[in-house]
Structure formats: C-alpha cells, structure tokens
Design a protein around this motif. Structure first.
Motif, PDB file in Angstrom:
ATOM      1  N   HIS A   4      -2.975   8.054  -1.537  1.00 25.71           N
ATOM      2  CA  HIS A   4      -1.947   7.391  -2.346  1.00 25.71           C
ATOM      3  C   HIS A   4      -2.454   6.098  -2.975  1.00 25.71           C
ATOM      4  CE1 HIS A   4       0.984  10.280  -0.988  1.00 25.71           C
ATOM      5  NE2 HIS A   4       0.650  10.027   0.265  1.00 25.71           N
ATOM      6  N   SER A   7      -4.547   6.901  -5.940  1.00 22.63           N
ATOM      7  CA  SER A   7      -3.711   7.400  -7.035  1.00 22.63           C
ATOM      8  C   SER A   7      -3.013   6.260  -7.746  1.00 22.63           C
ATOM      9  CB  SER A   7      -2.658   8.374  -6.493  1.00 22.63           C
ATOM     10  OG  SER A   7      -3.253   9.483  -5.876  1.00 22.63           O
ATOM     11  N   TYR A   8      -2.435   5.356  -6.979  1.00 27.74           N
ATOM     12  CA  TYR A   8      -1.710   4.240  -7.594  1.00 27.74           C
ATOM     13  C   TYR A   8      -2.647   3.242  -8.258  1.00 27.74           C
ATOM     14  CZ  TYR A   8       2.667   6.043  -5.865  1.00 27.74           C
ATOM     15  OH  TYR A   8       3.760   6.848  -5.649  1.00 27.74           O
ATOM     16  N   GLU A  51       1.223  10.894  -9.005  1.00 32.15           N
ATOM     17  CA  GLU A  51       1.213   9.442  -8.801  1.00 32.15           C
ATOM     18  C   GLU A  51       0.367   8.750  -9.867  1.00 32.15           C
ATOM     19  OE1 GLU A  51       1.829   9.595  -3.968  1.00 32.15           O
ATOM     20  OE2 GLU A  51      -0.189   9.264  -4.754  1.00 32.15           O
ATOM     21  N   GLU A  54       2.541   8.644 -13.018  1.00 30.22           N
ATOM     22  CA  GLU A  54       3.891   8.088 -12.869  1.00 30.22           C
ATOM     23  C   GLU A  54       4.125   6.938 -13.849  1.00 30.22           C
ATOM     24  OE1 GLU A  54       5.944   5.652  -9.329  1.00 30.22           O
ATOM     25  OE2 GLU A  54       5.356   7.693  -8.789  1.00 30.22           O
TER      26      GLU A  54
END
Length: 92
Positions: A4, A7-8, A51, A54
C-alpha cells in the motif's frame, strides 16, 4: 499482501506531475503510456493499480477498475465499468 505504501507513493508522484503540468506537456497518449508502464512495473513490487490511480486516473484518462484508457467517467471509473457494475448490482 499489497504494498500500500508503494502504491500511494506512486499515486502522490502522479498527482505531483499533474500539478506541475507535466502531463499537459506530454499529451494524453504519452502520459497514458508512461502510466501504463508504471502500473506494469508496479506489479513486481506488489503494488495496487487502484491505489496508484486513485483520484488521478480520470484526469489521466485511465479507469482504475479495468485499467484501460477511457474518455467518459462516472464516479471515477469508466462509463463501461460503471454501467456494468450497476447492472450487476441490480441483479442482486
């Protein structure tokens, strides 16, 4: 297990590039190619394309759900995915 934070981080980089008008300079096709390359590379690091895209996928013209180029969006996904999702929900 998804990466995560990776991804962010990629998501924030894409937003930064958008803010600095880099995508405008590159044009839509080159921008989408670079983003697709980033997404394909991100699989090696167990990142999540949803992600990564997003709040920026629509601006770039890539659906975060099907990961395909699109021109029309509804609620952040391409019109085709949106209609498919709503049709499936109606069946329930």
């Amino acid at each position: 297990m998804s990466n995560h934070s990776g991804s962010y981080m990629l998501n924030e980089i894409l937003k930064m590039l958008e803010k600095e008008s880099i995508f405008e300079y590159l044009g839509k096709e080159k921008t989408q190619k670079i983003v697709f390359d980033i997404i394909n590379m991100s699989y090696q690091y167990d990142c999540n394309p949803g992600e990564i895209l997003e709040d920026i996928g629509e601006c770039i013209g890539i659906c975060y759900y099907c990961k395909r180029p699109a021109d029309e969006f509804c609620d952040g996904v391409c019109k085709k995915c949106y209609e498919k999702d709503n049709t499936e929900l109606e069946k329930l």
